[in-house]
Design a protein around this motif. Structure first.
Motif, PDB file in Angstrom:
ATOM      1  N   PRO A 147     -11.537  -2.234  -1.406  1.00 51.23           N
ATOM      2  CA  PRO A 147     -11.049  -3.054  -2.537  1.00 51.23           C
ATOM      3  C   PRO A 147      -9.889  -2.396  -3.270  1.00 51.23           C
ATOM      4  CG  PRO A 147     -13.045  -1.903  -3.154  1.00 51.23           C
ATOM      5  CD  PRO A 147     -12.821  -1.586  -1.707  1.00 51.23           C
ATOM      6  N   TRP A 148      -8.735  -2.403  -2.638  1.00 47.48           N
ATOM      7  CA  TRP A 148      -7.623  -1.620  -3.167  1.00 47.48           C
ATOM      8  C   TRP A 148      -6.904  -2.271  -4.340  1.00 47.48           C
ATOM      9  CZ3 TRP A 148      -2.404  -3.071  -1.511  1.00 47.48           C
ATOM     10  CH2 TRP A 148      -2.356  -4.058  -0.527  1.00 47.48           C
ATOM     11  N   SER A 149      -7.407  -3.380  -4.831  1.00 47.94           N
ATOM     12  CA  SER A 149      -6.891  -3.908  -6.102  1.00 47.94           C
ATOM     13  C   SER A 149      -7.561  -3.220  -7.290  1.00 47.94           C
ATOM     14  CB  SER A 149      -7.127  -5.418  -6.185  1.00 47.94           C
ATOM     15  OG  SER A 149      -8.513  -5.706  -6.160  1.00 47.94           O
ATOM     16  N   GLN A 150      -8.647  -2.471  -7.025  1.00 48.47           N
ATOM     17  CA  GLN A 150      -9.332  -1.760  -8.087  1.00 48.47           C
ATOM     18  C   GLN A 150      -8.659  -0.403  -8.325  1.00 48.47           C
ATOM     19  OE1 GLN A 150     -13.520  -1.493  -7.187  1.00 48.47           O
ATOM     20  NE2 GLN A 150     -13.672  -3.674  -6.648  1.00 48.47           N
ATOM     21  N   PRO A 151      -8.572   0.039  -9.581  1.00 48.28           N
ATOM     22  CA  PRO A 151      -7.865   1.295  -9.886  1.00 48.28           C
ATOM     23  C   PRO A 151      -8.338   2.487  -9.070  1.00 48.28           C
ATOM     24  CG  PRO A 151      -8.391   0.113 -11.905  1.00 48.28           C
ATOM     25  CD  PRO A 151      -9.082  -0.629 -10.788  1.00 48.28           C
ATOM     26  N   GLU A 152      -9.658   2.566  -8.806  1.00 49.25           N
ATOM     27  CA  GLU A 152     -10.167   3.727  -8.069  1.00 49.25           C
ATOM     28  C   GLU A 152      -9.764   3.725  -6.599  1.00 49.25           C
ATOM     29  OE1 GLU A 152     -13.825   1.013  -8.803  1.00 49.25           O
ATOM     30  OE2 GLU A 152     -11.896   1.472  -9.739  1.00 49.25           O
ATOM     31  N   PHE A 153      -9.232   2.604  -6.116  1.00 44.23           N
ATOM     32  CA  PHE A 153      -8.734   2.522  -4.745  1.00 44.23           C
ATOM     33  C   PHE A 153      -7.203   2.374  -4.715  1.00 44.23           C
ATOM     34  CE2 PHE A 153     -13.181   1.673  -4.106  1.00 44.23           C
ATOM     35  CZ  PHE A 153     -13.452   2.221  -2.855  1.00 44.23           C
TER      36      PHE A 153
ATOM     37  N   ASN B 185      -5.543  -9.473  -3.439  1.00 46.71           N
ATOM     38  CA  ASN B 185      -6.681  -9.110  -4.271  1.00 46.71           C
ATOM     39  C   ASN B 185      -7.875  -9.946  -3.833  1.00 46.71           C
ATOM     40  OD1 ASN B 185      -8.441  -8.277  -6.226  1.00 46.71           O
ATOM     41  ND2 ASN B 185      -7.458  -9.388  -7.903  1.00 46.71           N
ATOM     42  N   ASP B 186      -8.476  -9.560  -2.703  1.00 50.39           N
ATOM     43  CA  ASP B 186      -9.608 -10.300  -2.159  1.00 50.39           C
ATOM     44  C   ASP B 186     -10.887  -9.530  -2.466  1.00 50.39           C
ATOM     45  OD1 ASP B 186     -11.561 -11.514  -0.440  1.00 50.39           O
ATOM     46  OD2 ASP B 186      -9.905 -12.383   0.703  1.00 50.39           O
ATOM     47  N   PRO B 187     -11.765 -10.069  -3.304  1.00 47.02           N
ATOM     48  CA  PRO B 187     -12.978  -9.342  -3.709  1.00 47.02           C
ATOM     49  C   PRO B 187     -13.938  -9.060  -2.559  1.00 47.02           C
ATOM     50  CG  PRO B 187     -13.086 -11.636  -4.405  1.00 47.02           C
ATOM     51  CD  PRO B 187     -11.696 -11.410  -3.907  1.00 47.02           C
ATOM     52  N   ARG B 188     -13.726  -9.714  -1.417  1.00 45.70           N
ATOM     53  CA  ARG B 188     -14.614  -9.472  -0.276  1.00 45.70           C
ATOM     54  C   ARG B 188     -14.265  -8.203   0.493  1.00 45.70           C
ATOM     55  NH1 ARG B 188     -13.481 -14.948   2.875  1.00 45.70           N
ATOM     56  NH2 ARG B 188     -11.376 -14.304   2.247  1.00 45.70           N
TER      57      ARG B 188
ATOM     58  N   ALA C 172      -6.410 -10.908   5.858  1.00 36.93           N
ATOM     59  CA  ALA C 172      -6.472 -11.154   4.412  1.00 36.93           C
ATOM     60  C   ALA C 172      -6.366  -9.876   3.596  1.00 36.93           C
ATOM     61  CB  ALA C 172      -7.774 -11.875   4.060  1.00 36.93           C
ATOM     62  N   THR C 173      -6.816  -8.744   4.162  1.00 32.88           N
ATOM     63  CA  THR C 173      -6.935  -7.530   3.356  1.00 32.88           C
ATOM     64  C   THR C 173      -6.157  -6.336   3.896  1.00 32.88           C
ATOM     65  OG1 THR C 173      -8.861  -6.620   4.529  1.00 32.88           O
ATOM     66  CG2 THR C 173      -9.296  -8.250   2.808  1.00 32.88           C
ATOM     67  N   GLY C 174      -5.747  -6.390   5.149  1.00 28.90           N
ATOM     68  CA  GLY C 174      -5.086  -5.232   5.743  1.00 28.90           C
ATOM     69  C   GLY C 174      -6.051  -4.136   6.121  1.00 28.90           C
ATOM     70  N   TYR C 175      -7.342  -4.470   6.158  1.00 33.85           N
ATOM     71  CA  TYR C 175      -8.346  -3.455   6.466  1.00 33.85           C
ATOM     72  C   TYR C 175      -9.406  -4.045   7.391  1.00 33.85           C
ATOM     73  CZ  TYR C 175     -11.610   0.399   6.065  1.00 33.85           C
ATOM     74  OH  TYR C 175     -12.438   1.448   6.375  1.00 33.85           O
ATOM     75  N   SER C 176     -10.005  -3.166   8.194  1.00 34.58           N
ATOM     76  CA  SER C 176     -11.098  -3.557   9.085  1.00 34.58           C
ATOM     77  C   SER C 176     -11.891  -2.301   9.408  1.00 34.58           C
ATOM     78  CB  SER C 176     -10.537  -4.174  10.376  1.00 34.58           C
ATOM     79  OG  SER C 176     -11.553  -4.419  11.318  1.00 34.58           O
ATOM     80  N   SER C 177     -13.200  -2.453   9.575  1.00 31.78           N
ATOM     81  CA  SER C 177     -14.026  -1.292   9.913  1.00 31.78           C
ATOM     82  C   SER C 177     -13.702  -0.794  11.314  1.00 31.78           C
ATOM     83  CB  SER C 177     -15.504  -1.666   9.836  1.00 31.78           C
ATOM     84  OG  SER C 177     -15.833  -2.549  10.901  1.00 31.78           O
ATOM     85  N   ASN C 178     -14.059   0.445  11.591  1.00 26.65           N
ATOM     86  CA  ASN C 178     -13.851   1.006  12.924  1.00 26.65           C
ATOM     87  C   ASN C 178     -14.615   0.214  13.978  1.00 26.65           C
ATOM     88  OD1 ASN C 178     -12.946   3.185  14.801  1.00 26.65           O
ATOM     89  ND2 ASN C 178     -15.132   3.569  14.922  1.00 26.65           N
TER      90      ASN C 178
ATOM     91  N   TRP D  82       0.841  -1.210   0.000  1.00 30.12           N
ATOM     92  CA  TRP D  82       0.000   0.000   0.000  1.00 30.12           C
ATOM     93  C   TRP D  82       0.872   1.254   0.000  1.00 30.12           C
ATOM     94  CZ3 TRP D  82      -4.575   1.658  -1.179  1.00 30.12           C
ATOM     95  CH2 TRP D  82      -4.993   2.907  -0.717  1.00 30.12           C
ATOM     96  N   THR D  83       1.886   1.270   0.846  1.00 29.87           N
ATOM     97  CA  THR D  83       2.788   2.413   0.893  1.00 29.87           C
ATOM     98  C   THR D  83       3.539   2.573  -0.427  1.00 29.87           C
ATOM     99  OG1 THR D  83       3.071   2.145   3.284  1.00 29.87           O
ATOM    100  CG2 THR D  83       4.726   3.470   2.136  1.00 29.87           C
ATOM    101  N   ALA D  84       3.927   1.437  -1.024  1.00 35.94           N
ATOM    102  CA  ALA D  84       4.648   1.486  -2.296  1.00 35.94           C
ATOM    103  C   ALA D  84       3.825   2.175  -3.375  1.00 35.94           C
ATOM    104  CB  ALA D  84       5.013   0.072  -2.742  1.00 35.94           C
ATOM    105  N   MET D  85       2.520   1.998  -3.358  1.00 36.05           N
ATOM    106  CA  MET D  85       1.677   2.661  -4.347  1.00 36.05           C
ATOM    107  C   MET D  85       1.687   4.172  -4.153  1.00 36.05           C
ATOM    108  SD  MET D  85      -1.598   0.278  -5.278  1.00 36.05           S
ATOM    109  CE  MET D  85      -2.188  -0.126  -3.631  1.00 36.05           C
ATOM    110  N   ALA D  86       1.652   4.611  -2.894  1.00 37.18           N
ATOM    111  CA  ALA D  86       1.692   6.048  -2.626  1.00 37.18           C
ATOM    112  C   ALA D  86       3.028   6.643  -3.058  1.00 37.18           C
ATOM    113  CB  ALA D  86       1.443   6.309  -1.137  1.00 37.18           C
ATOM    114  N   VAL D  87       4.109   5.926  -2.788  1.00 36.42           N
ATOM    115  CA  VAL D  87       5.440   6.381  -3.204  1.00 36.42           C
ATOM    116  C   VAL D  87       5.512   6.444  -4.731  1.00 36.42           C
ATOM    117  CG1 VAL D  87       7.894   5.798  -3.220  1.00 36.42           C
ATOM    118  CG2 VAL D  87       6.558   5.516  -1.116  1.00 36.42           C
TER     119      VAL D  87
END
Length: 446
Positions: free
Chosen positions: A220-226, A213-216, A363-369, A68-73
């Motif tokens: 969904p940061w595998s998608q271009p808009e994310f 790239n987990d569609p669940r 699996a995704t590196g993300y979780s809701s608050n 994720w950081t690599a994409m920002a860089v």
């Protein structure tokens, strides 16, 4: 440090501010280079310590967080190239490689973001001890230090008191500074050649989005808009407002499934690909066009929480990292439940709601608050583990890891922070019934 034969220049060190919009630190570096009629070299350091094993027995930074950081860089690098500049990427211990760079290239001053956390502050201190002239710029809060109704080191400990004090004087975040659209010249080619061997070679030979790239995923940061870069962040902010979502935020913010239940700004805020002031300015513009509501207020409320954790770091520093935190209450006499912690971090506690949350995180590196609060509460109060182990696991896994928020929230839930009610236990059965009554989330992550 500098040679009399080579004009001294300026180095800008990108840290957690990987953007060209609303970046006062970068603006200061640009202005300084212009004032001195000299060059400016932007730099990013891939800190090798982030690949080490934490005291809790796992790698400090996961592959998905690194990706994720690599994409920002990658995104800020492309933007700088378009402006006739470039981003020099280095690898190593930041104070060591930056000192070597400054010496080799003949730079006089290093400018960077000010981060008031012990690990990050230690890098600045080490640079100064090595003789580097460092200018740090405080820029990650909505409000500038001189806008507060109190001195930053006198910030109220309780968030409610902080919020009321800020709102009494009319909550008015600093306006975002202009996007950098022109860059000073780079050092001459011979100077750049002298540091070429220091340049970082990316470890991600494939698109970072392919690592996970987990569609669940709710993000969904595998998608271009994310994508993890600044341009995707700014586009996401615009579409969030254009779809009228700020008016539904308060009603949906406790959701668990899907991309629209919350703003989803946090991963970009964490790397600095999105400025909090830019985000809030977009909300205020939305309010001007469509009206202010409880929901738009609540977005600002959450951003103020983010600010509060930053001011608390300025006030307390390393105390926030002690096991006892800010509390004078006795420490638990029981030892850390290492076995329980292992079950928790692998999603094998036996509680379906908690295990589903851990599987999503891993699996995704993300979780809701909402889910993060449940996961932390369960570890601390049900499994009776050391809260610092949980904080370290979140640091490793979360693509939106933010040192201020992570430490502040874990302390808060453990009762070792600034919660006036003491520790908070979430009843996982009631939480599952309230927020996953149909079991859809548990089924999704079964």
């Amino acid at each position: 440090m500098t040679s009399s034969l080579v004009p001294s220049g300026i180095v800008y060190w990108f840290r957690t501010d990987l953007r060209l919009h609303d970046n006062p630190g970068l603006q200061q570096a640009v202005a300084l280079a212009k004032q001195l009629s000299t060059w400016l070299l932007p730099v990013y350091v891939h800190d090798t310590a982030l690949h080490l094993t934490s005291p809790w027995g796992f790698v400090r930074t996961s592959e998905h967080r690194l990706a994720w950081t690599a994409m920002a860089v990658q995104d800020v690098s492309k933007q700088l190239l378009a402006l006739g500049s470039q981003l020099l990427q280095l690898t190593g211990e930041p104070s060591e490689v930056l000192t070597e760079l400054m010496t080799r290239i003949g730079a006089s001053t290093l400018v960077c973001e000010d981060i008031a956390a012990p690990y990050e502050e230690a890098h600045i201190q080490a640079l100064q001890q090595r003789g580097v002239d460092v200018q740090t710029v405080w820029q990650s809060t909505l409000m500038a230090p001189d806008q507060l109704p109190f001195e930053p080191h006198d910030v109220p400990d309780e968030f409610s008191s902080f919020r009321r004090a800020v709102e009494r004087q009319t909550f008015a975040p600093a306006q975002p500074v202009a996007t950098v659209t022109t860059m000073p010249a780079l050092p001459d080619q011979s100077a750049l050649d002298s540091v070429r061997e220091m340049q970082h070679v990316t470890e991600h030979t494939t698109d970072p989005r392919a690592i996970l790239n987990d569609p669940r995923s709710a993000f969904p940061w595998s998608q271009p808009e994310f994508h993890g870069g600044e341009r995707a962040a700014v586009a996401h902010l615009a579409q969030y407002c254009s779809r009228d979502l700020p008016h539904t935020y308060k009603a949906t913010r406790n959701g668990l499934v899907g991309a629209d239940y919350s703003t989803k700004w946090s991963p970009w805020l964490a790397t600095g690909a999105l400025s909090a002031r830019q985000a809030w300015a977009a909300v205020r513009n939305f309010e001007a066009q469509h009206g202010a509501t409880d929901s738009t207020y609540w977005i600002g409320f959450e951003l103020l929480w983010r600010d509060h954790f930053r001011w608390l770091h300025l006030k307390y520093g390393e105390r926030l990292y002690w096991q006892r935190g800010l509390s004078d209450a006795p420490l638990p006499t029981r030892p850390h439940n290492a076995r329980g912690f292992e079950h928790w971090r692998r999603g094998r506690t036996g509680h379906p709601f908690i295990d589903a949350g851990m599987r999503e995180l891993n699996a995704t590196g993300y979780s809701s608050n909402r889910m993060r609060q449940n996961l932390a509460s369960f570890l601390i109060h049900d499994l009776r583990c050391d809260w610092r182990a949980g904080a370290a696991w979140f640091e490793s896994q979360l693509i939106d890891f933010d040192v201020y928020n992570n430490q502040g929230n874990w302390l808060y839930l453990s009762g070792r922070g600034t919660d006036p009610r003491g520790s908070r236990r979430f009843n996982p059965d009631k939480q599952a019934n309230d927020y996953d009554a149909d079991g859809a989330y548990r089924t999704l992550w079964s």
